[in-house]
Scaffold this active site. Structure first.
Site, PDB file in Angstrom:
ATOM      1  N   TYR A  67      43.073   1.124  -6.796  1.00 35.13           N
ATOM      2  CA  TYR A  67      42.840   0.832  -5.383  1.00 35.13           C
ATOM      3  C   TYR A  67      43.437   1.993  -4.594  1.00 35.13           C
ATOM      4  O   TYR A  67      43.533   3.111  -5.096  1.00 35.13           O
ATOM      5  CB  TYR A  67      43.489  -0.531  -5.070  1.00 35.13           C
ATOM      6  CG  TYR A  67      43.125  -1.148  -3.748  1.00 35.13           C
ATOM      7  CD1 TYR A  67      41.819  -1.159  -3.275  1.00 35.13           C
ATOM      8  CD2 TYR A  67      44.107  -1.744  -2.958  1.00 35.13           C
ATOM      9  CE1 TYR A  67      41.501  -1.728  -2.063  1.00 35.13           C
ATOM     10  CE2 TYR A  67      43.790  -2.331  -1.744  1.00 35.13           C
ATOM     11  CZ  TYR A  67      42.485  -2.317  -1.299  1.00 35.13           C
ATOM     12  OH  TYR A  67      42.175  -2.889  -0.096  1.00 35.13           O
TER      13      TYR A  67
ATOM     14  N   ARG B 294      32.180   4.389   6.235  1.00 30.31           N
ATOM     15  CA  ARG B 294      33.557   4.681   6.657  1.00 30.31           C
ATOM     16  C   ARG B 294      34.508   4.295   5.533  1.00 30.31           C
ATOM     17  O   ARG B 294      35.194   3.303   5.592  1.00 30.31           O
ATOM     18  CB  ARG B 294      33.888   3.916   7.943  1.00 30.31           C
ATOM     19  CG  ARG B 294      35.123   4.422   8.663  1.00 30.31           C
ATOM     20  CD  ARG B 294      35.646   3.385   9.639  1.00 30.31           C
ATOM     21  NE  ARG B 294      36.012   2.146   8.977  1.00 30.31           N
ATOM     22  CZ  ARG B 294      37.162   1.940   8.332  1.00 30.31           C
ATOM     23  NH1 ARG B 294      38.049   2.905   8.223  1.00 30.31           N
ATOM     24  NH2 ARG B 294      37.401   0.780   7.767  1.00 30.31           N
TER      25      ARG B 294
ATOM     26  N   LYS C 177      38.004  -3.431  -5.254  1.00 29.41           N
ATOM     27  CA  LYS C 177      38.364  -4.696  -4.600  1.00 29.41           C
ATOM     28  C   LYS C 177      38.205  -5.863  -5.572  1.00 29.41           C
ATOM     29  O   LYS C 177      39.069  -6.751  -5.663  1.00 29.41           O
ATOM     30  CB  LYS C 177      37.468  -4.935  -3.386  1.00 29.41           C
ATOM     31  CG  LYS C 177      37.685  -3.965  -2.237  1.00 29.41           C
ATOM     32  CD  LYS C 177      38.854  -4.375  -1.365  1.00 29.41           C
ATOM     33  CE  LYS C 177      38.998  -3.454  -0.173  1.00 29.41           C
ATOM     34  NZ  LYS C 177      40.081  -3.817   0.721  1.00 29.41           N
TER      35      LYS C 177
ATOM     36  N   GLU D 136      32.844  -4.408   3.522  1.00 21.67           N
ATOM     37  CA  GLU D 136      33.854  -3.367   3.343  1.00 21.67           C
ATOM     38  C   GLU D 136      33.354  -2.020   3.866  1.00 21.67           C
ATOM     39  O   GLU D 136      32.254  -1.585   3.524  1.00 21.67           O
ATOM     40  CB  GLU D 136      34.178  -3.185   1.849  1.00 21.67           C
ATOM     41  CG  GLU D 136      35.196  -4.136   1.299  1.00 21.67           C
ATOM     42  CD  GLU D 136      36.576  -3.932   1.883  1.00 21.67           C
ATOM     43  OE1 GLU D 136      36.903  -2.798   2.285  1.00 21.67           O
ATOM     44  OE2 GLU D 136      37.337  -4.905   1.937  1.00 21.67           O
ATOM     45  N   ASP D 137      34.174  -1.368   4.660  1.00 25.88           N
ATOM     46  CA  ASP D 137      33.992   0.043   5.026  1.00 25.88           C
ATOM     47  C   ASP D 137      32.643   0.350   5.659  1.00 25.88           C
ATOM     48  O   ASP D 137      32.035   1.390   5.379  1.00 25.88           O
ATOM     49  CB  ASP D 137      34.239   0.935   3.804  1.00 25.88           C
ATOM     50  CG  ASP D 137      35.707   0.932   3.407  1.00 25.88           C
ATOM     51  OD1 ASP D 137      36.531   0.391   4.167  1.00 25.88           O
ATOM     52  OD2 ASP D 137      36.041   1.451   2.330  1.00 25.88           O
TER      53      ASP D 137
ATOM     54  N   ASP E 276      36.817  -7.263   5.692  1.00 23.53           N
ATOM     55  CA  ASP E 276      38.194  -7.008   5.278  1.00 23.53           C
ATOM     56  C   ASP E 276      38.871  -5.971   6.155  1.00 23.53           C
ATOM     57  O   ASP E 276      40.069  -6.053   6.415  1.00 23.53           O
ATOM     58  CB  ASP E 276      38.215  -6.558   3.813  1.00 23.53           C
ATOM     59  CG  ASP E 276      39.625  -6.465   3.260  1.00 23.53           C
ATOM     60  OD1 ASP E 276      40.392  -7.422   3.456  1.00 23.53           O
ATOM     61  OD2 ASP E 276      39.959  -5.441   2.649  1.00 23.53           O
ATOM     62  N   ASP E 277      38.119  -4.979   6.636  1.00 20.45           N
ATOM     63  CA  ASP E 277      38.716  -3.929   7.459  1.00 20.45           C
ATOM     64  C   ASP E 277      39.157  -4.470   8.815  1.00 20.45           C
ATOM     65  O   ASP E 277      40.121  -3.964   9.400  1.00 20.45           O
ATOM     66  CB  ASP E 277      37.716  -2.784   7.659  1.00 20.45           C
ATOM     67  CG  ASP E 277      37.221  -2.233   6.339  1.00 20.45           C
ATOM     68  OD1 ASP E 277      38.040  -1.695   5.593  1.00 20.45           O
ATOM     69  OD2 ASP E 277      36.020  -2.380   6.037  1.00 20.45           O
TER      70      ASP E 277
ATOM     71  N   ASN F  41      44.895   5.078   5.394  1.00 26.25           N
ATOM     72  CA  ASN F  41      44.718   5.453   3.996  1.00 26.25           C
ATOM     73  C   ASN F  41      43.718   6.601   3.892  1.00 26.25           C
ATOM     74  O   ASN F  41      42.852   6.743   4.749  1.00 26.25           O
ATOM     75  CB  ASN F  41      44.167   4.260   3.196  1.00 26.25           C
ATOM     76  CG  ASN F  41      45.228   3.219   2.907  1.00 26.25           C
ATOM     77  OD1 ASN F  41      46.309   3.548   2.449  1.00 26.25           O
ATOM     78  ND2 ASN F  41      44.917   1.972   3.194  1.00 26.25           N
TER      79      ASN F  41
END
Length: 561
Positions: free
Chosen positions: A112, A165, A183, A255-256, A278-279, A420
């Site tokens: 991760y 992203r 994930k 996600e992203d 999640d973001d 991150n």
């Protein structure tokens, strides 16, 4: 509510691992789900038709794990470790999860953040075997048939990205597959959800990354991102196909995605599907948990904090909105709570009348100008925040002067450098602690090691890792059969996570429990969230019973993967 949901746990208590497979001989050894390498007993080798296909020695899994750990210790390059670790997953899934769960604190940064980000940038160069499902804009009208090609028919959780992203690295297109794969590894390692119940997906609509578009090893569509109605139609078709095939209660984790799409898809789908982003929500929950833990050390309630964000995108807005929810739950009005939160983006403070337009999602945090603010340091000195939270993904913008200013303004300054991967973090743990004489309460998105101060004290920084949240939330959603996931779920998850931190750990500098305890954290969170979502069902005795049942089932799953 079925406590032993078959879609979650599957045939985890079967006497023979191979009772549910027709595979025999070498194909059984080539499948990561059925292969266990040299650990096949002589009787198993004879019955399964693989006698003679392995050296005669029968190894225990302990020996296999020792070989793995010895090899890993010889490696110094994180990407090399990632390739080796994921290679084990491709060959022997049972061994992979054994070693991951036994050494989660050491190996999570490999599977991760931060190493998965590096792996994503190199995805086409280190590619070995495809994992997950790839759906492109050219597949419109055929998404269901592509789902039918996935070999597992009993999927409980889907993690999907369009790669726009990826962490703080930007648009990586189809290379973003490493994120949903990573994930879902943690769904299993941290919450005990069986790996075959998890499906990673990349939606490929092109990329605006010119480097990738000119890279002969890039594996996605060589085109600019499709931002037309066709993109929305594809996402609609995907969502419909997932629930048609796997059921209305299938969890779909976004996600992203880019900021604009992340917010509008959350608004569009949250009442129709079992979904969360999640973001936005996971990051919000883990950040709020850190603030709730910090208030124990500061000695003042969250309603008395002023928070200044560096960044005003989906992570910042998600955290800010959840902080507002926590403050209003404690008795202040929504307007009062919003007025305690400020944001600073690449154009400066979000204030009324500035030349740059603000997004509709940011409007609640656009305030009257407090004066002449030309830099983030000016913003700190003018607003005098008790906490600064970095989620801009722009590197070391919590300068020494910023950190020192926070130390001057606050006895116990709260400094969260959450971007991150590691090189995108707003500051290091060492700078945060040493420039405040060890007084700050620090958390980061990527891991930093313990810091030794001049007086001999050793402080262990907390990692505000979403892995503390999404596995436990997913476990709760799947176990309880929740169809729609409200923000209250993430508020409850944050409070539960903060409660898991002991006073001793807080004194060590931690704002989160050690990652080695993450499976217990996930169980507690799953039960608390389930109780919040289904209060009439879970009385106190049943509540306690469910905790013990989930612990038992995790053990059974570990032994049966």
């Amino acid at each position: 509510m079925c406590l032993l949901n078959s879609r979650l746990f599957g045939p985890c208590v079967s006497v023979c691992r191979w009772a549910h497979t027709k595979e025999k001989g070498k194909p059984l050894m080539l499948s990561p789900r059925t292969n266990k390498g040299m650990a096949f007993t002589l009787q198993e080798r004879q019955i399964l038709g693989i006698h003679g296909l392995l050296p005669p020695k029968v190894e225990t899994q302990d020996t296999q794990a020792m070989r793995f750990q010895n090899n890993l210790k010889k490696m110094t390059d994180p990407l090399e470790k990632y390739i080796y670790l994921m290679g084990i997953q491709e060959r022997n899934e049972r061994l992979f999860y054994r070693v991951l769960m036994e050494d989660i604190e050491e190996l999570m940064p490999i599977v991760y953040t931060p190493t998965v980000g590096l792996a994503c940038t190199q995805y086409g160069h280190i590619f070995r075997r495809p994992k997950g499902l790839f759906i492109s804009i050219r597949d419109r009208g055929h998404v269901r048939s592509i789902l039918d090609n996935w070999p597992e028919s009993n999927v409980a959780a889907v993690v999907v990205t369009d790669g726009e992203r990826i962490l703080g690295l930007g648009d990586l297109g189809v290379y973003g597959m490493g994120i949903p794969v990573g994930k879902l590894c943690l769904y299993t390692a941290c919450a005990g959800i069986r790996p075959e119940r998890c499906l990673p997906v990349v939606i490929d609509v092109g990329t605006d990354n010119e480097t990738l578009l000119h890279d002969p090893l890039y594996m996605g569509l060589y085109q600019k991102r499709d931002r037309s109605q066709a993109y929305d139609d594809l996402i609609d078709e995907f969502m419909e196909a997932v629930v048609e095939k796997y059921g209305q209660d299938t969890l779909i984790q976004f996600e992203d995605f880019g900021n604009h799409n992340a917010f509008r898809f959350l608004r569009k789908y949250r009442e129709k599907y079992c979904t969360f982003n999640d973001d936005i929500q996971g990051t919000a929950s883990v950040a709020l948990a850190g603030l709730l833990a910090a208030q124990r050390a500061v000695g003042k309630p969250i309603t008395e904090h002023r928070v200044l964000f560096l960044g005003a995108g989906e992570a910042a807005l998600g955290i800010a909105n959840l902080i507002v929810m926590a403050m209003t739950e404690s008795g202040v009005s929504q307007d009062e709570a919003q007025n305690k939160i400020w944001m600073y983006d690449k154009y400066g403070l979000l204030v009324k009348g500035r030349p740059q337009e603000t997004d509709a999602n940011q409007e609640a945090f656009v305030h009257d100008s407090p004066g002449d603010v030309q830099s983030f340091l000016d913003a700190v000195n003018t607003i005098k925040p008790t906490a600064i939270i970095g989620v801009a993904g722009a590197g070391r913008l919590f300068t020494h002067d910023v950190i020192k200013a926070m130390g001057t303004l606050n006895e116990r300054p709260i400094i969260f450098a959450l971007s991150n991967p590691t090189n995108k973090a707003e500051c290091t743990a060492e700078d945060a602690y040493k420039l405040t004489d060890g007084r700050c309460l620090f958390a980061s998105g990527s891991p930093f090691g313990p810091v030794t101060l001049s007086d001999g004290r050793v402080l262990t920084p907390g990692q505000g890792n979403n892995a503390y949240i999404f596995p436990g939330v997913a476990l709760a959603v799947i176990v309880s059969g929740v169809r729609h996931i409200s923000d209250t779920v993430f508020l409850e998850a944050a409070k539960t996570l903060a409660e898991q931190l002991t006073d001793k750990e807080l004194a060590e500098g931690r704002l989160y429990p050690p990652l080695s305890n993450i499976r217990e954290v996930s169980v507690q969170m799953a039960v608390k969230v389930s109780h919040q979502s289904c209060p009439p069902i879970l009385s106190v005795p049943v509540f306690s019973l469910l905790i013990n049942l989930l612990r038992l089932v995790q053990v059974l799953i570990v032994n049966s993967i």
